[in-house]
Structures are given as C-alpha cells and as structure tokens.
Design a protein around this motif. Sequence first.
Motif, short mmCIF file in Angstrom:
data_model
loop_
_atom_site.label_atom_id
_atom_site.label_comp_id
_atom_site.label_asym_id
_atom_site.label_seq_id
_atom_site.Cartn_x
_atom_site.Cartn_y
_atom_site.Cartn_z
N HIS A 250 0.85 -1.19 0.00
CA HIS A 250 0.00 0.00 0.00
C HIS A 250 0.88 1.24 0.00
N ASN A 251 0.28 2.40 -0.05
CA ASN A 251 1.00 3.67 -0.02
C ASN A 251 1.56 3.87 1.39
N ASP A 252 2.87 3.64 1.54
CA ASP A 252 3.50 3.76 2.85
C ASP A 252 3.86 5.20 3.19
N ALA A 253 4.17 6.02 2.18
CA ALA A 253 4.54 7.41 2.43
C ALA A 253 4.41 8.19 1.13
N ARG A 287 9.53 4.76 -12.27
CA ARG A 287 9.23 3.71 -11.30
C ARG A 287 10.49 2.86 -11.15
N LYS A 288 11.10 2.89 -9.96
CA LYS A 288 12.36 2.23 -9.71
C LYS A 288 12.15 1.01 -8.81
N PRO A 289 12.68 -0.15 -9.22
CA PRO A 289 12.49 -1.37 -8.42
C PRO A 289 13.14 -1.24 -7.04
N MET A 290 12.42 -1.54 -6.02
CA MET A 290 12.93 -1.65 -4.66
C MET A 290 12.18 -2.77 -3.97
N HIS A 291 12.72 -3.27 -2.88
CA HIS A 291 12.09 -4.40 -2.19
C HIS A 291 10.84 -3.96 -1.44
N HIS A 292 10.96 -2.93 -0.61
CA HIS A 292 9.82 -2.44 0.17
C HIS A 292 10.06 -0.97 0.50
N THR A 293 9.74 -0.10 -0.46
CA THR A 293 9.95 1.33 -0.24
C THR A 293 9.05 1.81 0.90
N GLN A 294 9.68 2.37 1.91
CA GLN A 294 8.98 2.74 3.13
C GLN A 294 8.85 4.25 3.30
N HIS A 295 9.71 5.01 2.63
CA HIS A 295 9.69 6.45 2.81
C HIS A 295 10.02 7.14 1.50
N ALA A 296 9.40 8.32 1.27
CA ALA A 296 9.64 9.11 0.06
C ALA A 296 9.63 10.58 0.44
N MET A 297 10.66 11.32 0.00
CA MET A 297 10.77 12.74 0.33
C MET A 297 11.32 13.50 -0.86
N ILE A 298 10.92 14.75 -0.99
CA ILE A 298 11.40 15.63 -2.05
C ILE A 298 12.08 16.83 -1.42
N GLY A 299 13.26 17.19 -1.92
CA GLY A 299 13.97 18.35 -1.39
C GLY A 299 15.13 18.73 -2.29
N ARG A 300 15.77 19.85 -1.95
CA ARG A 300 16.96 20.30 -2.69
C ARG A 300 18.18 19.71 -2.00
N PHE A 301 18.46 18.46 -2.29
CA PHE A 301 19.55 17.75 -1.65
C PHE A 301 20.88 17.95 -2.39
#
Length: 394
Positions: A250-253, A287-301
């Motif tokens: 499901h949508n985790d973040a 869409r990038k393959p990952m095992h279990h994406t738990q967090h997603a954030m956007i910023g000027r890193f």
Amino acid sequence: MQSCDRKSRLASGALVASLLVAVGGTYAAEPPALPRRDSVPKLLHATEFGDYGSSVVRFGDLNGDGQIEALVVQEDASGGQNQIVVTCLTAIDLEGKILWQVGKPDRRNVWTGGDTPIQIHDIDGDGQAEVIYQDPKSLLTILDGKTGKQKKQIQLAGGHDCLLFADLNGSGRAQQMVVKDRYSNFWVYDAAQDFKLLWSKEKVITGHYPINFDFNGDGKDELLVGYRLYAPDGKILWSHDEFPSNREGHNDAVDVKDMDGDGRAEIALATSEDAVLLDADGKILFRKPMHHTQHAMIGRFRPDLPGKQAFYISREDAAGPGSSPKALEAIYTKSGELLWDNTKQKDAEKDGWLTQAVVVENWSGNPKENFLRKSTGISRTGHLRALRRSKASC
C-alpha cells in the motif's frame, strides 16, 4: 508483536521523543569545505520523561503563548493496531513542566506501531489550538489545548486510525477532517457544520497517511488517499490501482512538491514495493524497483544541480541467516537519473532496517538547500531534547 525482552526494556526506564533538527542528520550532497559555524546544533535543554513517557509525541502551540509545547501520548493497542486507545495525554513545555494531564500514566503504553488518531489543530478557527483524538468506536473527543478540559465529543460515522485536516471548500482554513480506518475505508467530515459527514469511500486501499494539496490552483485542496486523487466532492480524478493494493502492499509514504519550478507539483510515492514519481495529473515519471519502499521525500539535496530531487528509503531483506536487514537509500532526479545510493557507502548496514527521516528546511540559512535528518529506529534514551542553530558569530 513486541518480544518480552523488548517490553521489559521499554518499561524499565523513562522514554523519549526527540525534537532533533540536525544532530545525526545526513547531508545528501557534497558537503561544503567549511561548514557554517551558526549551523552547528546546540543542545538547549534535556528533560527526562516521567511515567507518562511515550514514543508518540505531537508538537504545537497548546497554550497560545507563541511557543511550541509537546503533547506526550500513551496508547493501548492490546486489541490490535486497528484498535488503538489513547490512555493518557500529558502536555509539557520544552523545559519539562507539566501543563496538564488527562488519563492515568502507564509505562506499558508507550508505542504501538500504528497510526495514532490524534492531532493538535485549531479546528474552530478561534485562534486557540485544540487536541483532537478518536477511539476505536469512532468517538471524537476535542480538548482545550490550553487546559486539557473537554470541549466536545462527537459520535462519527466511522474512522479511528489517523486524522488529517484540509481546506476542501476554499475558505482559507482547514476545517474538513479526513479520518480513515487501518487500510480499507475513509470518511470526510466538515467541522464547520458540526462534523457533518460530507462523503466517504469504502473498500479502497488507503495506505497510511492521506495528504491534501491544491493541485489545480483553484484554492481548494484535493485529497491523495492511497493511489487515488479525489476532488473536494469525492470524485476520483485519477488512480493507480495497478500499484500494490492489499494489506501488505500500500502507499507507505508520500511527499508533494514542485521539483522544477514550473508551478506544477510532483508526487513521490513509497508503494511498499517500488519507488515511484508522478506528475500532478498522475502520469508516471519513473518507477524504480525496490524491495519495500517505506519512505519518500522531495527536497533540494543537491544545490549544485537545478531543481529538487526525490529521496527514497527501502526496507531490504537480510543478506543471509544471522545477518541484519538494512535500509536501501537512493536519490533520483525528476527524470529518474540515479544521483546516489548507499550501497557503496562504508558501514551502510548501520543505517538499520526501519530508517526514518525528515526534510529539514533552511538549516544553513540557504533556502535553496535541504538537509535530511535521519534516525535509525526510535530513540528511547529518556530525554526530550531541543536543539537549535547556535548563535556563534562568524
């Protein structure tokens, strides 16, 4: 389920919630040769929690003095994560002084792992914050933030898992309340009409935390719940039902920001599987393959590059028997170019499995760069820590 050993450790000492804005943070671009001296964190005060301590804490101006206070929340989930009961609320200032307390403290009720249905919000627009929370039977309780005294209780039609406030009618104030259950249904109420039920959705995959945003610029928020964007009246604007949609997927973040300054927001999603970036119309940008994406954030890193980037954290499997699982972290551009991941980083396994993070704005005084405050697991050292930038002269 918590092990007996873990329970005993939690019950044996005072617990902590950390108000940390830089200590242990991860800078996701090349660090400057000489860090700004006024960006070095300084410990202002440490307050040890009493028997009211918990890992669930909300921050807000409870008493209207212009300063932030902390609301420490104890809860019981012996009936399951979908049956969380708030058992004790303790309002304290950042010096540790107890302002008020409702309920009986119990060191066993420190953390459930669920989405606690409690927020600090000025729900009636009188300039004074309220504390708003629910029980598993959808009974909504509203307390005066200054005194803790009960102002109102309302029996709602449904919902008991988390609370979101949005401006769905364009009034300029967030008076509509979104409430969901653990994974399948949600309801939208209007506090301006004594919490009248406006609309609801059943048998949908809600994910964890819905988010509100005015995607079309009409002054009214739309709602992103799970993988569907809803108009203020409940009409589905777009959906991605092909993404993992069950109790385990499901949508985790989610994070929503304009990445390239074109006036249109992008949406970073952690789908319990892949890392996804969408545009405001729901089009998949990557869409990038990952095992279990738990967090997603956007910023000027990466301030050396134009625009903002998307940062994802995935819970990975252990390499083998006897080894600890670890987190996979990765930064992508809007176009999907991989800028960095931690697979080649020395001691990457120390990042842990359940890595949590938050984007820190304007820490260095430069609004065009962001930091990540990253923590592994949940801190339980027995203190409430408040930090700020030091004021050392340059």
